[in-house]
Write a protein that holds these residues in place. Sequence first.
Motif, PDB file in Angstrom:
ATOM      1  N   GLN A 145      37.715  39.711  45.909  1.00  0.00           N
ATOM      2  CA  GLN A 145      37.270  38.472  45.272  1.00  0.00           C
ATOM      3  C   GLN A 145      37.056  37.377  46.305  1.00  0.00           C
ATOM      4  O   GLN A 145      36.119  36.571  46.179  1.00  0.00           O
ATOM      5  N   SER A 149      33.537  35.408  46.907  1.00  0.00           N
ATOM      6  CA  SER A 149      33.473  33.951  46.895  1.00  0.00           C
ATOM      7  C   SER A 149      32.841  33.421  48.177  1.00  0.00           C
ATOM      8  O   SER A 149      31.998  32.513  48.153  1.00  0.00           O
ATOM      9  N   SER A 157      34.418  30.266  43.010  1.00  0.00           N
ATOM     10  CA  SER A 157      35.726  30.452  43.626  1.00  0.00           C
ATOM     11  C   SER A 157      36.332  31.772  43.168  1.00  0.00           C
ATOM     12  O   SER A 157      35.838  32.414  42.224  1.00  0.00           O
ATOM     13  N   THR A 158      37.428  32.183  43.799  1.00  0.00           N
ATOM     14  CA  THR A 158      38.101  33.418  43.378  1.00  0.00           C
ATOM     15  C   THR A 158      38.633  33.279  41.961  1.00  0.00           C
ATOM     16  O   THR A 158      38.621  34.241  41.179  1.00  0.00           O
ATOM     17  N   TYR A 180      27.591  35.496  40.988  1.00  0.00           N
ATOM     18  CA  TYR A 180      28.552  36.578  41.195  1.00  0.00           C
ATOM     19  C   TYR A 180      27.830  37.884  41.537  1.00  0.00           C
ATOM     20  O   TYR A 180      28.178  38.569  42.513  1.00  0.00           O
TER      21      TYR A 180
END
Length: 239
Positions: A145, A149, A157-158, A180
């Motif tokens: 993650q 990011s 963000s994560t 994403y």
Amino acid sequence: MSASQGLADQAAVEGTFLLAASAETRTALAPVGATHTAFTGALLDTLRHGISGGPPLLDLETVYMHLRRTLEARAHPVPQARNRNSGARVALGRNHADLPAAPVTAAAGPDQPDHRLWPDPSAISTVTGFFTNLAAVREVSGLTQQEVSRRSAGRISTGTISKLVNRDTLPATWTTTAAYLSACGVPDNQIEQWHSAWQELRRNAAATQEPRTGTPGGGAAEAGRTRRWLSALWRGRGH
């Protein structure tokens, strides 16, 4: 499904290693909308991307321990293994995480196709399937993650990534999902297919929630006419 003895315990051939998706008292998990079961998906991902810090050759014991840690961390059924002497030392293949890093090249194009097996967005028909496959995208990418990011240039963000893949309702806007998918490395043409799947699911959700239309007070007026007609019929004037 033996009543007296677990399947894994029946591996009695010398030099073998039996790997099962779950204990005999538990059912293997098949996430809705996913291409593979939880166990098979994790196994393929391990063989595809390797084990960071693992040996050059992935033997069965190393693979089993990695799968056990991975699936246990996801609260999925824990795989079981049975080893007969040297069976655990059998190597399945090279550890791709141990291979020399390939030189950085431009994004995949006509001359450099992307051969990763991304989830197929055209096969998604439910909201649950949408998010299950969305989470699988990162697993196929092999990125954490934090890496996703970082690759998004700060757009997500994560924490946002975690919230996105664990939702149970579709996001109202497309921007975060697109960022994403792009950061995970999904090709542009497939991102467009994901967008179409998202739009179709939103249309279906809106259609099921659409209120019945009609003239204001129309239902009450019709009910009044029905009552008058029944009253007249009861008095013998309903002709």
